[in-house]
Design a protein around this motif. Structure first.
Motif, short mmCIF file in Angstrom:
data_model
loop_
_atom_site.label_atom_id
_atom_site.label_comp_id
_atom_site.label_asym_id
_atom_site.label_seq_id
_atom_site.Cartn_x
_atom_site.Cartn_y
_atom_site.Cartn_z
N UNK A 115 34.24 42.61 40.33
CA UNK A 115 34.66 42.59 38.93
C UNK A 115 35.77 43.62 38.73
N UNK A 159 37.73 45.43 35.73
CA UNK A 159 37.52 45.62 34.29
C UNK A 159 38.79 46.04 33.55
N UNK A 172 40.24 45.60 29.12
CA UNK A 172 40.04 44.92 27.84
C UNK A 172 41.31 44.23 27.41
N UNK A 183 37.65 37.00 28.37
CA UNK A 183 36.46 36.97 27.50
C UNK A 183 35.28 37.81 27.99
N UNK A 184 35.19 38.13 29.26
CA UNK A 184 34.03 38.90 29.74
C UNK A 184 34.29 40.40 29.74
N UNK A 185 35.53 40.81 29.50
CA UNK A 185 35.85 42.23 29.63
C UNK A 185 36.11 42.60 31.08
N UNK A 214 42.14 52.22 35.16
CA UNK A 214 41.12 52.35 36.19
C UNK A 214 40.24 51.11 36.04
N UNK A 248 37.70 50.05 37.66
CA UNK A 248 36.27 50.21 37.93
C UNK A 248 35.69 49.00 38.69
N UNK A 253 33.66 46.75 41.12
CA UNK A 253 32.41 46.80 41.89
C UNK A 253 32.00 45.37 42.19
N UNK A 275 26.50 38.76 40.18
CA UNK A 275 26.11 37.38 39.88
C UNK A 275 26.47 36.42 41.01
N UNK A 324 22.45 39.40 29.98
CA UNK A 324 22.33 40.32 31.10
C UNK A 324 22.23 41.77 30.66
N UNK A 327 22.67 42.81 36.17
CA UNK A 327 22.52 41.51 36.83
C UNK A 327 21.80 41.53 38.17
N UNK A 337 25.68 51.25 35.57
CA UNK A 337 26.96 50.73 36.02
C UNK A 337 27.09 49.25 35.65
N UNK A 338 26.05 48.49 35.99
CA UNK A 338 26.12 47.05 35.73
C UNK A 338 26.13 46.76 34.24
N UNK A 360 27.34 48.60 31.89
CA UNK A 360 28.64 48.94 31.30
C UNK A 360 29.62 47.77 31.48
N UNK A 361 29.43 47.02 32.55
CA UNK A 361 30.26 45.86 32.81
C UNK A 361 29.78 44.64 32.00
N UNK A 362 28.47 44.42 32.01
CA UNK A 362 27.93 43.23 31.33
C UNK A 362 28.14 43.26 29.82
N UNK A 394 30.68 44.68 28.34
CA UNK A 394 32.10 44.83 27.99
C UNK A 394 32.58 43.70 27.09
N UNK A 395 31.93 42.53 27.20
CA UNK A 395 32.40 41.38 26.42
C UNK A 395 32.13 41.53 24.93
N UNK A 396 31.24 42.44 24.56
CA UNK A 396 30.93 42.61 23.13
C UNK A 396 31.88 43.64 22.53
N UNK A 447 30.05 53.60 32.95
CA UNK A 447 31.51 53.62 33.01
C UNK A 447 31.97 54.80 33.87
N UNK A 450 31.31 54.30 37.65
CA UNK A 450 32.18 53.34 38.33
C UNK A 450 33.65 53.79 38.35
N UNK A 451 33.94 54.91 37.72
CA UNK A 451 35.34 55.33 37.59
C UNK A 451 35.91 55.83 38.90
N UNK A 508 28.09 55.55 42.04
CA UNK A 508 27.70 54.16 42.22
C UNK A 508 27.45 53.81 43.70
#
Lengths: 446, 470
Positions: free
Chosen positions: A83, A85, A87, A92-94, A272, A274, A276, A280, B202, B205, B312-313, B315-317, B319-321, B345, B348-349, B357
């Motif tokens: 992934x 990351x 914005x 849509x997922x970020x 950055x 990020x 990882x 999924x 999620x 995940x 970590x996960x 912060x990624x999951x 992100x869409x909101x 966040x 994972x930086x 992580x």
């Protein structure tokens, strides 16, 4: 004195959308440029809705590996998606599902007429949605079309081997021709189906170390703009270096109207991502056998075909390159050339006549008719050599001063002689053929 | 009370026409209404619509229907449903209606089970007390001054208070087992990949699992049989054939070995919990099992590994909101979620990922090795579910570190991916439930359900019902 003191150091990153039937991580139709309405080829997965999960498109992975094999790459038998990351409203997922440290392919090469370009890596990712900024009912709006969201996208990254703008364009064209030949991408540059980025920096001509900065020119959508942008950057950077200035690491765009690059983002606000591993999507493992099976499916590539045509049919490679657009064309011309060879017809001359449209192309009439048309044309145009020799002998016998003047250095007499011969020929004939035969006759009669 | 009966009993009564689905659903609605102060639902379906569906199902009832046909059930609000809103316990998704339904919910609806409503939870699964929710805290039916546990607190309470026959929870670090234990019911955390996650909002995940909460191991088995299996929409779901969980569950467990990791039985947590679990182990010995002490040193690192990976996960999951596509913005995340997003966040930086992580991922591998070694020496691992019984409201909210430690005995199971279930094993002097955890090797759901069934056949803890204070 600009380009003499500094040397271009350039690598490229090319994105191309794969033409799989469905998208990268869902079953939605992959045809963003022909959708009748925005946001119709979408589902919970490519819209990044809560709870939706990606499932990787097997064919897209296989095509990426085939591209890698075609470019002589090594293949990672263990690979994964990561992934990335950031914005942005079109994401849509970020995050974008991409590949970070284990791309499917690495260490390949592409040959161009300007020299070899090494491929650093090829990885597979998903495309983003498309933003459209427009005024609707007097209001400035940003609209998002997710038809393109999650379309499979390969990214091909080179080593910094490119030494001129022309080299860069040649590389891009060669890459495009290979992808089109493999039938994995349409590479429609105007629509954004293939997008170019060039990393440009300069170093003193006598140095070999990589410069300590690079300028990234992003989102170039034609080879002409690519050349113009690189040339512009070379001039801009040369001027700065000559003034003793340091060139900042930054991303620049190309303004085709003003014919100049402009700064977009500096290193200071570099993101950055990020990265990882995407939890999924399980990691992908291949066996050597699976890779070899994919390799066996590869067609003979345009480069190899043109080499072979040169050897077998004496067709020049530059001429061949113009018809090697896809595998169907290659097969058609193969048939044509082998028939021509059987009948003692010059494939090179045949191809020239097809390209100059004097002979109908096999694509429209078929190989047989194309060849027949060329043979008919030859009959009308070339003169029987025995007949030509007889006429030359006759003319020289009737005009003995032609030989005399010719041997006394009055070479212009050849014009008079040609006129005499041509007048007696039964049809409109090729003057160069007449001239050659006439000269041969004069020289041999000494 | 019909809802106190097992699924098999109810299914039998329905088929003998001694009861109707309408009666069952009506009782479910009434129990929900009576226990409304427990606050275990975020949304409930319309009463008349439910009764209409019940009558239609009564009319169509036949002997060949699925065991779950007509059974009222609920799901945690982290499962997307087309017919009811889905919030994941957060105001961020306040007005969200999903255009599709989660695989697990669809599978249950396809059997003819009847969805009553959707349960309250710690938002996004962030928490073990069900206080971290935008829909009000969930109260423990055994004593409403105490927390229900979490994050699937609403699901556990709905089952404990006999509002539904079973509920579907979601377990990332203990979120099914923790509230099941605190509410005196049974809860199953499945092997990672055994049940499809498609349509589960999620949290983390690689740790998220979908599982049932019910009154007994027997009922858990019936639900698991229905929801287990691979799903083409979930690439992480397993293609391994699904075992039979519902038959032969009374087969003996004689001669099997229970491992007791010394790290889970040190004297560093609530003594009532510890003595209750040790008594449960003795009870299992009487069933013919033997025990072996295990040394699993990586268990000591459960909390740091779990919080690095899960944060970590998440912060990624999450992100869409970002406020662009869903009505409400990021300012609506509660402090606990904001903490985890920031922690993740950071972990994972660039410059920190290696130390945080990636080190946690390496530790995860060591932990997996610890469990693999352990299962060479035993068939099951026994453990407490939580280090203490349910706390009073506010105790964990005021102490985020204590909140994290609640996952001490449950989180490593998610990190490793093995199955585990929590069953009631006794009560504190104040009559708060205490749960025993039975952990199995990967895909050994059948084995742990068998042991839990044998334990429940020999004990009555799971039959105790809280008196709901109205």
């Amino acid at each position: 004195m600009t380009n003499q003191t500094y040397q271009l150091v350039c690598g490229m990153e090319v994105h191309a959308e794969l033409k799989t039937a469905s998208k990268m991580f869902c079953g939605c139709k992959n045809d963003p440029f022909h959708a009748e309405q925005p946001n119709t080829y979408t589902c919970p997965v490519c819209l990044g809705l809560p709870g939706a999960l990606p499932v990787a498109n097997k064919r897209a992975i296989e095509w990426t590996i085939k591209l890698g094999l075609a470019l002589g790459c090594k293949i990672n038998l263990f690979s994964k998606f990561d992934r990335k990351h950031y914005f942005y409203p079109d994401l849509p997922k970020g995050y974008q599902i991409s590949q970070y440290d284990l791309p499917f392919c690495y260490d390949g090469t592409i040959e161009t007429e300007h020299g070899t370009v090494r491929i650093h890596r090829i990885h597979l990712e998903e495309d983003t949605g498309k933003l459209l900024h427009k005024t609707v009912a007097g209001k400035q709006l940003s609209l998002i079309d997710f038809n393109r969201s999650s379309v499979p996208l390969v990214e091909i990254v080179t080593e910094p081997d490119i030494t001129s703008a022309a080299h860069a364009a040649a590389y891009g064209k060669q890459l495009r021709s290979i992808m089109k030949y493999l039938d994995i991408a349409n590479c429609d540059m105007e629509q954004g189906g293939m997008r170019l980025e060039a990393n440009v920096s300069l170093r003193p001509a006598n140095e070999t170390a990589l410069p300590n900065y690079k300028t990234e020119i992003k989102n170039i959508n034609s080879f002409r703009f690519l050349e113009q942008a690189i040339d512009f950057e070379v001039q801009r950077q040369t001027a700065l270096l000559e003034k003793g200035e340091r060139i900042p690491q930054e991303t620049r765009g190309w303004n085709a109207v003003k014919q100049e690059t402009y700064p977009q983002r500096s290193k200071e606000d570099a993101e950055d991502y990020r990265y990882f591993p995407d939890p999924d999507i399980p990691p992908i493992r291949f066996t050597t056998e699976q890779i070899e099976a994919l390799r066996a499916e590869l067609p003979e590539l345009p480069d190899a075909v043109s080499r072979r045509w040169e050897a077998e049919y004496h067709v020049s490679r530059s001429l061949a390159a113009q018809v090697l657009e896809n595998q169907a064309a290659a097969e058609l011309y193969e048939t044509l050339f082998s028939r021509a060879k059987q009948q003692g017809v010059s494939a090179e001359a045949l191809l020239k006549n097809i390209q100059s449209k004097k002979v109908p192309a096999p694509e429209s009439v078929g190989a047989e008719k194309s060849l027949a048309a060329f043979e008919a044309l030859q009959k009308t145009e070339s003169i029987d050599t025995t007949e030509l020799t007889t006429i030359i002998h006759k003319v020289l016998a009737e005009n003995p001063d032609i030989s005399a003047k010719y041997f006394h250095g009055q070479k212009q007499i050849i014009g008079f002689a040609m006129g005499q011969v041509m007048r007696q020929l039964p049809q409109k004939s090729d003057p160069s053929q007449v001239r050659t035969a006439l000269l041969r006759e004069l020289e041999s009669s000494t | 009370m019909l809802l106190d009966k097992s699924i098999a009993e109810l299914a039998g009564l329905l088929r003998k026409r001694e009861i109707t689905i309408e009666q069952l659903v009506l009782e479910s609605i009434e129990r929900c209404e009576q226990g409304v102060s427990l606050n275990c639902f975020i949304s409930l379906r319309d009463k008349q619509a439910l009764l209409k569906e019940a009558r239609e199902k009564d009319a169509a009832l036949s002997d060949d229907k699925h065991l779950l046909y007509g059974m009222p059930f609920s799901v945690k609000d982290s499962y997307v449903t087309q017919d009811l809103p889905t919030t994941s316990g957060s105001r961020v998704l306040k007005n969200f209606i999903s255009p599709y339904t989660a695989t697990v919910v669809q599978k249950l609806l396809d059997t003819g089970a009847i969805l009553i409503g959707k349960n309250n939870q710690d938002s996004w699964g962030h928490g073990g007390s069900n206080e971290n929710t935008d829909f009000g805290p969930v109260k423990n039916p055994w004593n409403p001054a105490y927390i229900s546990g979490g994050s699937s607190g609403g699901s556990a309470v709905a089952v404990a208070a006999r509002m539904v026959t079973f509920s579907i929870g979601e377990d990332t670090g203990g979120s099914i087992r923790n509230p099941a234990s605190m509410c005196g019911i049974s809860g199953l955390k499945v092997t990672y990949g055994r049940v499809s996650r498609y349509g589960t909002i999620a949290y983390a995940s690689s740790l998220d699992t979908v599982g049932p909460l019910a009154k007994s191991a027997e009922d858990l088995a019936i639900v698991l049989q229905t929801i287990a299996g691979s799903d083409p929409k979930d690439g992480s779901s397993s293609h391994r054939p699904v075992d039979t969980y519902t038959e032969g569950l009374t087969d003996g467990v004689v001669g099997k070995k229970i491992g007791l990791p010394k790290q889970f039985f040190a004297e560093n947590y609530n003594p009532e919990v510890r003595s209750t679990i040790l008594a449960a182990v003795e009870q299992m010995k009487e069933l013919g099992l033997t025990t072996v002490e295990l040394d699993m040193p990586m268990l000591n690192y459960a909390i740091p590994i779990y919080y690095m990976l899960a944060s970590s996960e998440t912060s990624s999951n999450l992100a869409r909101y970002d406020g662009v596509r869903y009505g409400t913005g990021r300012e609506n995340f509660l402090p606990e979620s904001a903490r985890r997003i920031m922690l993740g966040t950071y972990a994972l930086s660039a410059g920190y990922a290696e130390k945080l992580y990636k080190n946690a991922q390496r530790a995860r591998t060591l932990l997996i090795d610890n469990y693999a070694d352990a299962f060479k020496q035993c068939d099951f691992i026994a453990a407490p579910t939580t280090p203490s019984p349910a706390q009073k409201f506010g105790e964990l909210l005021d102490n985020p570190m204590e909140n994290m430690l609640a996952d001490l005995f449950t989180a490593t199971i998610n990190i490793v991916g093995v199955p585990s279930l929590a069953v009631p094993a006794g009560f504190t002097a104040d009559k708060l439930p205490i749960g025993l955890q039975i952990i199995g090797d990967k895909f050994q759901e059948r084995a742990i359900l068998t042991l839990a069934r044998a334990y429940q056949d020999a004990t009555t803890w799971h039959k105790e019902v809280p008196e709901i204070h109205l």
